[in-house]
Scaffold this active site. Sequence first.
Site, mmCIF file in Angstrom:
data_model
loop_
_atom_site.group_PDB
_atom_site.id
_atom_site.type_symbol
_atom_site.label_atom_id
_atom_site.label_comp_id
_atom_site.label_asym_id
_atom_site.label_seq_id
_atom_site.Cartn_x
_atom_site.Cartn_y
_atom_site.Cartn_z
ATOM 1 N N CYS A 37 -14.212 4.865 -27.170
ATOM 2 C CA CYS A 37 -15.514 5.526 -27.206
ATOM 3 C C CYS A 37 -16.134 5.605 -25.819
ATOM 4 C CB CYS A 37 -16.436 4.794 -28.177
ATOM 5 S SG CYS A 37 -15.715 4.765 -29.817
ATOM 6 N N GLU A 38 -15.496 6.373 -24.947
ATOM 7 C CA GLU A 38 -15.959 6.625 -23.581
ATOM 8 C C GLU A 38 -15.460 8.014 -23.210
ATOM 9 O OE1 GLU A 38 -17.461 4.544 -21.280
ATOM 10 O OE2 GLU A 38 -17.393 2.670 -22.425
ATOM 11 N N GLY A 92 0.766 -1.241 0.000
ATOM 12 C CA GLY A 92 0.000 0.000 0.000
ATOM 13 C C GLY A 92 0.795 1.287 0.000
ATOM 14 N N GLY A 98 3.583 -3.430 -3.970
ATOM 15 C CA GLY A 98 3.465 -3.590 -5.414
ATOM 16 C C GLY A 98 3.831 -2.284 -6.093
ATOM 17 N N ARG A 99 2.930 -1.311 -5.940
ATOM 18 C CA ARG A 99 3.083 -0.021 -6.596
ATOM 19 C C ARG A 99 4.416 0.653 -6.267
ATOM 20 N NH1 ARG A 99 -1.262 3.147 -7.792
ATOM 21 N NH2 ARG A 99 -2.455 1.951 -6.276
#
Length: 446
Positions: free
Chosen positions: A370-371, A265, A301-302
Amino acid sequence: MSAPLPAPAEAGDPDFAELLAQRPQLSAHALDGLCLEGVPLARLAEAVGTPCWAYSAGTLRRRYGALRAALKGAGLDASIHYAVKANDNLAVLRVLAAEGAGADVVSEGELRAARAAGIPAGRIVFSGVGKTEREIRLVLAEGIFQLNAESVEEIDMISSVAASMGQVAPVSIRVNPDVDARTHAKITTGKAENKFGVAIDDAAALYARMAALPGLRPIGIAVHIGSQITAGLAAYRAAYAKVAELVRALRGRGLPVERVDGGGGLGIPYRDEIAPPPEALAGALAGAFKGLGLPVMVEPGRWIAGPAGVLLARVVLVKRGATRRFVVLDAGMNDLMRPAMYDAWHGILPVSPGALHAPRSPADVVGPVCETGDTFTQGRALPELAPGEVVAVLDAGAYGASMSSTYNARPLAAEVLVEGDRWAVVRDRQPFEDLLARQRIPEWMG
Ligand SMILES: *Cc1c(COP(=O)(O)O)cnc(C)c1O
């Protein structure tokens, strides 16, 4: 070598020079433009095509080493279990495996990737709220280091699977400490209303029950309160204090505890967040757990992979809207989902030496999907970016490629590992044939 960069940009956003100053793996060269380690990113984009991910092996190694040194410096007997979900590329895992890293996996696929990269099962933790019977059977057969159980139902399942295999499963209980990590709601995991872990008040009874069940060896307590935690270490300290208190209570009841797992985290500065250094995390772990005389585990992780990677994309066209300048890239939310999913801010740098030094004005940088959510940023101070120009989206090494999809039938982008002035494609761009390869039209439709 490095040419000075013009300052300053939009109020609140770090300038190009500030972005570079905090990221030693990146440098701006007068002739080669933006480089990752010794590799000019323009050349990489030309050779591999865009979109593509590039990861710095040196950065992975440096950050893993810094964390290991911080834990050691705090006097902890600690093991690092890299959270594979952040970046599950085999070459990335191999770099960390060679450093002696363990892994934290949440699926059969991640277990297979970690094992294929050379991480021994004896250094792998299996986490996750929905482990299947098949996965439990597999990790036990492999000789997994630890399973982190998240519910009484799961404990019963692990017990019966292990007993049927004549095995003893090493199980820790993941507790939900009900603390607020003050991060984005979609990556908060340690509040009572989140789906993760067992209520800390129920953990002692569950641990005792685990000790009495066949096929289980209670190992300890695990906690993971969320991701991209930058709001100081108060939440970590609060969670760890609760875990330490629980461990004392377990020991008081004569229940053995072998180790504690402090989770992951730790956040990184994407924009201007003040992220606690690994020494601060190590200090929080030591403060809570050193007195217990137990080994501790962490699952970052990050923090390890995020800053190591960039996403390279090419400008398809620049659209002049009524009030805005839209820079349309050939990478989209299907490649890097974080802006759409978490409103995440990522640094964006042009890679050509000319564009790095050109005057800037506000632009919206968008993808082709297309969002409306397929927007990397709005109102960012960027130079004129002509079609064909390549940009690097920074800090894309974690939760980038691993979260990609083929939405809009867009193949998964290539991945490249950079090491000094060498580079290699470590995952080919997905061929279009792949998108159709496993689909078929029912026979009755002719
Ligand atoms: C996602 C996760 C991690 C890693 O989180 P980061 O924020 O990337 O460090 C660690 N442990 C568990 C259980 C996770 O779910």
